[in-house]
Design an enzyme around this catalytic site. Sequence first.
Site: not given
Lengths: 321, 141
Positions: B94-96
């Site tokens: 998961a990224d931002s």
Amino acid sequence: MRRLLRGDMLPLPSNLVSRHLVVSSLPSLPPAPLPLRREAHLWYIVPNELEDTSLLQDYMELLSPCEKENVLSIKGEALKKCAILSRVLVRTTLSRYTDCKVNPRLFKFRKNRFGKPEVEHQNGCLWVPPSLQFNISHTSSMIACGVTVDVPIGIDIEEKRRKPVNNILSLAHRYFSPYEVQYLASFMDPESRQSEFLRLWTLKEAYVKALGRGFSGAPFRDFTIRFEKSTDSVVPERPKSEEFRIMIDTASDSENLTANWQFALVELSGSHLAAICMEKDENMPGTEQVFLKLKVWKTLPFVEDKCMSQTDAVINISGLC
Amino acid sequence: MASVTGTAISISARPSRRSLQVFNGLSVVKSVSFAGQRKSIPSIRSHPATSRFRVSCAAKPETLEKVCNIVKKQLALPENATVAGHSKFADLGADSLDTVEVVMGLEEAFGITVEEDSAQSIVTVQDAADLIEDLVCAKSA
């Protein structure tokens, strides 16, 4: 991928402890001239182009013990690879700007009080290294590192075809400023709206990262990114762009959200959007700071570096000169 | 179920707003707001007007399961992907943008609002589920 610069190096046993051997086993990097004033340099790696697992193992040897421990704790090969390549990209990129006097392994990093990583300079060096500022960003298919001398920088990259799972206006209502919500709502075509959302997202991320205060230190809804139609007459030498400027508005009473930042937005490698945010120079007259200079390289450290500026791999959307 | 992070002391299933949650000797203060009454919240608080105490509700199994399903959907993970309490968001790739999507998905599913600084302390899916349980409990208290 065939390694062009490796020569007759020995493969490294995984239990090798001796620093002396590790330092001398990888070749030197070609040095790079420092970014000029008002210039940002961007280096990127495409992880899928690295298939040589022994090179990945050699890259591991450039990491600090803490970084290695972190990599080993990551589950999943793709994520591990991304983590290794991120650290290698930062370390090798910075090393180039020290005229390769500083081996990539030797850099130390610390976090500022809000958690933004920065280079920790070692005392007692006879030679004073340049004050390099950097910021990294990655997607599953690209890792990028932006560098300047002295000037705070933030970058963000996203795959340009990325489609949010949630409804874009819902996301904007929840996280963006009212002006930005209205702006996005003005696009009826879903693809245009998606594209504009990603542009705003990457620019906002780049700003927050440049500020270095973390997501909660600069909530997205407290500042507005907008696109102002450029009224300047077209300068022949300027690369074709969409003729708009990227502007930022913050509340005048906000002490932490400053507005003296400039932005550039480019399409990278046909696949990614990249937003770059740099602090403006207070000493420079306003008109000279409209555009920022950007040089871009694609790299596979110790194997190949390719300058991508002035090629189709770097398409100016706004903000570059 | 005890929280995974630190030495959490779970107070009873019917918490009062005045109970103070202590993690590793540091008091954790969070604010709670309800979806229907969203006000603009100042981004920088130098001194909160009133002390707000974190209520403690470790996640019920059904909450955790619901959270796992939402996370899977928000991150567009394949159906056979394992998402459990111990799964770290970073390990799920998961990224931002993924993170805000997950938070929004959870907010909509549970009818709550998560503050940015609370969201920052979430490392595992269990952390998210515990936080959700807290906010849901506080909302109904």
